[in-house]
Design a protein around this motif. Structure first.
Motif, PDB file in Angstrom:
ATOM      1  N   ASP A   1       0.820  -1.213   0.000  1.00 43.26           N
ATOM      2  CA  ASP A   1       0.000   0.000   0.000  1.00 43.26           C
ATOM      3  C   ASP A   1       0.851   1.259   0.000  1.00 43.26           C
ATOM      4  O   ASP A   1       0.438   2.299  -0.529  1.00 43.26           O
ATOM      5  CB  ASP A   1      -0.935   0.008   1.214  1.00 43.26           C
ATOM      6  N   ARG A   2       2.045   1.189   0.605  1.00 43.66           N
ATOM      7  CA  ARG A   2       2.928   2.356   0.605  1.00 43.66           C
ATOM      8  C   ARG A   2       3.695   2.482  -0.709  1.00 43.66           C
ATOM      9  O   ARG A   2       4.024   3.594  -1.139  1.00 43.66           O
ATOM     10  CB  ARG A   2       3.939   2.255   1.751  1.00 43.66           C
ATOM     11  N   ILE A   3       3.973   1.344  -1.330  1.00 40.77           N
ATOM     12  CA  ILE A   3       4.754   1.345  -2.564  1.00 40.77           C
ATOM     13  C   ILE A   3       3.931   1.821  -3.762  1.00 40.77           C
ATOM     14  O   ILE A   3       4.438   2.522  -4.646  1.00 40.77           O
ATOM     15  CB  ILE A   3       5.307  -0.069  -2.839  1.00 40.77           C
ATOM     16  N   ALA A   4       2.657   1.451  -3.821  1.00 40.63           N
ATOM     17  CA  ALA A   4       1.838   1.715  -5.010  1.00 40.63           C
ATOM     18  C   ALA A   4       1.823   3.190  -5.413  1.00 40.63           C
ATOM     19  O   ALA A   4       2.033   3.512  -6.601  1.00 40.63           O
ATOM     20  CB  ALA A   4       0.422   1.182  -4.794  1.00 40.63           C
ATOM     21  N   PRO A   5       1.578   4.143  -4.496  1.00 40.72           N
ATOM     22  CA  PRO A   5       1.578   5.556  -4.930  1.00 40.72           C
ATOM     23  C   PRO A   5       2.948   6.051  -5.372  1.00 40.72           C
ATOM     24  O   PRO A   5       3.040   6.943  -6.229  1.00 40.72           O
ATOM     25  CB  PRO A   5       1.078   6.308  -3.685  1.00 40.72           C
ATOM     26  N   ILE A   6       4.002   5.492  -4.827  1.00 41.64           N
ATOM     27  CA  ILE A   6       5.354   5.862  -5.271  1.00 41.64           C
ATOM     28  C   ILE A   6       5.582   5.388  -6.697  1.00 41.64           C
ATOM     29  O   ILE A   6       6.133   6.116  -7.531  1.00 41.64           O
ATOM     30  CB  ILE A   6       6.398   5.272  -4.317  1.00 41.64           C
ATOM     31  N   ILE A   7       5.149   4.171  -6.991  1.00 39.16           N
ATOM     32  CA  ILE A   7       5.255   3.663  -8.358  1.00 39.16           C
ATOM     33  C   ILE A   7       4.463   4.543  -9.314  1.00 39.16           C
ATOM     34  O   ILE A   7       4.938   4.880 -10.410  1.00 39.16           O
ATOM     35  CB  ILE A   7       4.768   2.202  -8.419  1.00 39.16           C
ATOM     36  N   ASP A   8       3.283   4.964  -8.900  1.00 41.03           N
ATOM     37  CA  ASP A   8       2.472   5.850  -9.741  1.00 41.03           C
ATOM     38  C   ASP A   8       3.218   7.149 -10.044  1.00 41.03           C
ATOM     39  O   ASP A   8       3.224   7.625 -11.184  1.00 41.03           O
ATOM     40  CB  ASP A   8       1.144   6.164  -9.047  1.00 41.03           C
ATOM     41  N   GLU A   9       3.835   7.734  -9.027  1.00 38.05           N
ATOM     42  CA  GLU A   9       4.573   8.982  -9.243  1.00 38.05           C
ATOM     43  C   GLU A   9       5.740   8.779 -10.195  1.00 38.05           C
ATOM     44  O   GLU A   9       5.973   9.595 -11.105  1.00 38.05           O
ATOM     45  CB  GLU A   9       5.083   9.544  -7.918  1.00 38.05           C
ATOM     46  N   LEU A  10       6.482   7.698 -10.008  1.00 37.39           N
ATOM     47  CA  LEU A  10       7.626   7.436 -10.875  1.00 37.39           C
ATOM     48  C   LEU A  10       7.191   7.254 -12.324  1.00 37.39           C
ATOM     49  O   LEU A  10       7.855   7.751 -13.250  1.00 37.39           O
ATOM     50  CB  LEU A  10       8.371   6.202 -10.382  1.00 37.39           C
ATOM     51  N   LYS A  11       6.099   6.578 -12.536  1.00 39.13           N
ATOM     52  CA  LYS A  11       5.616   6.388 -13.897  1.00 39.13           C
ATOM     53  C   LYS A  11       5.188   7.710 -14.518  1.00 39.13           C
ATOM     54  O   LYS A  11       5.394   7.950 -15.720  1.00 39.13           O
ATOM     55  CB  LYS A  11       4.464   5.385 -13.908  1.00 39.13           C
ATOM     56  N   ARG A  12       4.613   8.603 -13.722  1.00 41.16           N
ATOM     57  CA  ARG A  12       4.245   9.924 -14.241  1.00 41.16           C
ATOM     58  C   ARG A  12       5.487  10.717 -14.643  1.00 41.16           C
ATOM     59  O   ARG A  12       5.422  11.577 -15.535  1.00 41.16           O
ATOM     60  CB  ARG A  12       3.437  10.698 -13.208  1.00 41.16           C
ATOM     61  N   LEU A  13       6.606  10.440 -13.987  1.00 41.67           N
ATOM     62  CA  LEU A  13       7.864  11.092 -14.341  1.00 41.67           C
ATOM     63  C   LEU A  13       8.518  10.462 -15.577  1.00 41.67           C
ATOM     64  O   LEU A  13       9.546  10.946 -16.046  1.00 41.67           O
ATOM     65  CB  LEU A  13       8.848  10.996 -13.164  1.00 41.67           C
ATOM     66  N   GLY A  14       7.945   9.378 -16.067  1.00 42.51           N
ATOM     67  CA  GLY A  14       8.514   8.685 -17.213  1.00 42.51           C
ATOM     68  C   GLY A  14       9.617   7.720 -16.852  1.00 42.51           C
ATOM     69  O   GLY A  14      10.447   7.368 -17.705  1.00 42.51           O
ATOM     70  N   VAL A  15       9.632   7.257 -15.599  1.00 44.24           N
ATOM     71  CA  VAL A  15      10.674   6.366 -15.104  1.00 44.24           C
ATOM     72  C   VAL A  15      10.138   4.944 -15.028  1.00 44.24           C
ATOM     73  O   VAL A  15       9.055   4.709 -14.466  1.00 44.24           O
ATOM     74  CB  VAL A  15      11.153   6.815 -13.705  1.00 44.24           C
ATOM     75  N   ARG A  16      10.869   3.997 -15.594  1.00 40.94           N
ATOM     76  CA  ARG A  16      10.507   2.590 -15.472  1.00 40.94           C
ATOM     77  C   ARG A  16      10.799   2.125 -14.044  1.00 40.94           C
ATOM     78  O   ARG A  16      11.833   2.462 -13.474  1.00 40.94           O
ATOM     79  CB  ARG A  16      11.306   1.750 -16.462  1.00 40.94           C
ATOM     80  N   VAL A  17       9.891   1.327 -13.477  1.00 40.90           N
ATOM     81  CA  VAL A  17      10.000   0.936 -12.071  1.00 40.90           C
ATOM     82  C   VAL A  17      10.257  -0.558 -11.942  1.00 40.90           C
ATOM     83  O   VAL A  17       9.516  -1.389 -12.480  1.00 40.90           O
ATOM     84  CB  VAL A  17       8.719   1.299 -11.291  1.00 40.90           C
ATOM     85  N   SER A  18      11.317  -0.884 -11.200  1.00 40.32           N
ATOM     86  CA  SER A  18      11.641  -2.268 -10.877  1.00 40.32           C
ATOM     87  C   SER A  18      11.646  -2.418  -9.361  1.00 40.32           C
ATOM     88  O   SER A  18      12.118  -1.523  -8.647  1.00 40.32           O
ATOM     89  CB  SER A  18      13.011  -2.632 -11.455  1.00 40.32           C
ATOM     90  N   LEU A  19      11.140  -3.536  -8.860  1.00 38.51           N
ATOM     91  CA  LEU A  19      11.132  -3.813  -7.430  1.00 38.51           C
ATOM     92  C   LEU A  19      12.105  -4.932  -7.117  1.00 38.51           C
ATOM     93  O   LEU A  19      12.125  -5.966  -7.784  1.00 38.51           O
ATOM     94  CB  LEU A  19       9.726  -4.223  -6.960  1.00 38.51           C
ATOM     95  N   PHE A  20      12.918  -4.729  -6.086  1.00 37.90           N
ATOM     96  CA  PHE A  20      13.889  -5.725  -5.632  1.00 37.90           C
ATOM     97  C   PHE A  20      13.136  -6.813  -4.875  1.00 37.90           C
ATOM     98  O   PHE A  20      12.502  -6.549  -3.847  1.00 37.90           O
ATOM     99  CB  PHE A  20      14.904  -5.035  -4.716  1.00 37.90           C
ATOM    100  N   MET A  21      13.196  -8.051  -5.384  1.00 40.96           N
ATOM    101  CA  MET A  21      12.340  -9.106  -4.873  1.00 40.96           C
ATOM    102  C   MET A  21      13.109 -10.408  -4.658  1.00 40.96           C
ATOM    103  O   MET A  21      14.054 -10.718  -5.381  1.00 40.96           O
ATOM    104  CB  MET A  21      11.198  -9.384  -5.866  1.00 40.96           C
ATOM    105  N   ASP A  22      12.669 -11.177  -3.661  1.00 41.74           N
ATOM    106  CA  ASP A  22      13.131 -12.548  -3.495  1.00 41.74           C
ATOM    107  C   ASP A  22      12.418 -13.441  -4.517  1.00 41.74           C
ATOM    108  O   ASP A  22      11.374 -13.059  -5.064  1.00 41.74           O
ATOM    109  CB  ASP A  22      12.816 -13.034  -2.077  1.00 41.74           C
TER     110      ASP A  22
END
Length: 252
Positions: free
Chosen positions: A126-147
């Protein structure tokens, strides 16, 4: 071909051990690119132990290849107590200014020597989702560090990530042991899940000239690897240009 992104944190760490601008992070980036690297990765932390905010700004102004900034999106602004080192403006502010091609979000803290686990999106989604939205609006591709956790990877798609970066520490730790195949199979399953979810796949952490070839040829749809610590050590022995070429050979 899987892209090679060179992480320059260790070059900055060497520089920061003295009150100097040598070795230059920017010049090392230029040399890596001239030798054939496809991108440059940095991981600025609030304590600025290696890459500093000013490095990010300088690299953003000079790079003509993919620039990948990774770090904790919740990292706050901090004051610097070192002469000649500017304040840390917060991770997201660095990204807003530089607008890198890719932003890899990592759940690390200052107390960690290095990143050592992926996101728990049941807790942080829930905390990550709005950050991803902002990054996409900036034109930045988003990757999440995952196990390599299939359920968590499916959640990465739900919160809006474009890619995931698999934390390959466990693979490197078990490479050459009796547990190698079982651990590698976890990453193969994770890559299949990412493909099912239409998520791009990156990987990084403790990959080196010994274990990279097997990983790349076992894990399907691998778009990019980022390598820093092992690359810096290998470059001492091989020379920087030959080191880049050696890693590229592993990825062909």
């Amino acid at each position: 071909m899987t892209a090679l992104s060179i992480n320059l944190n260790k070059i900055a760490l060497i520089r920061n051990s003295r009150d100097t601008e040598y070795p230059s992070v920017a010049l090392h980036a230029a040399r890596c690119i001239a030798a054939g690297a496809h991108g440059i990765t940095v991981h600025p932390r609030p304590d600025q132990r290696h890459i500093r905010a000013d490095d990010c700004y300088e690299l953003a102004g000079m790079l003509d290849v993919e620039f990948n900034i990774e770090g904790n999106p919740f990292a706050p602004a901090t004051k610097s107590d070192r002469r000649g080192v500017s304040d840390y403006p917060g991770f997201m502010e660095i990204v807003r200014v530089t607008k890198p091609a890719q932003c890899t979000l990592v759940p690390d803290t200052d107390s960690q020597l290095t990143s050592d686990h992926g996101f728990d999106l049941r807790k942080d989604g829930d905390r990550i989702a709005p950050i991803i939205d902002e990054l996409k609006r900036l034109g930045v591709r988003v990757s999440l560090f995952m196990d390599p956790d299939e359920a968590q990877i499916r959640l990465a798609k739900q919160v809006g990530a474009d890619r995931i970066e698999l934390y390959t520490g466990p693979y490197a730790e078990n490479f050459g042991s009796v547990h190698q195949d079982a651990v590698l199979n976890q990453f193969i399953a994770a890559s299949n899940t990412a493909a099912e979810e239409n998520l791009g796949l990156n990987a990084g952490h403790d990959l080196n000239l010994h274990n990279l070839f097997l990983f790349k040829n076992s894990v399907q749809n691998l778009l990019e690897v980022s390598i820093g610590h092992a690359f810096t050590v290998d470059a001492i022995e091989l020379g920087l240009d030959n080191c880049v070429k050696s890693y590229l050979n592993c990825l062909r």
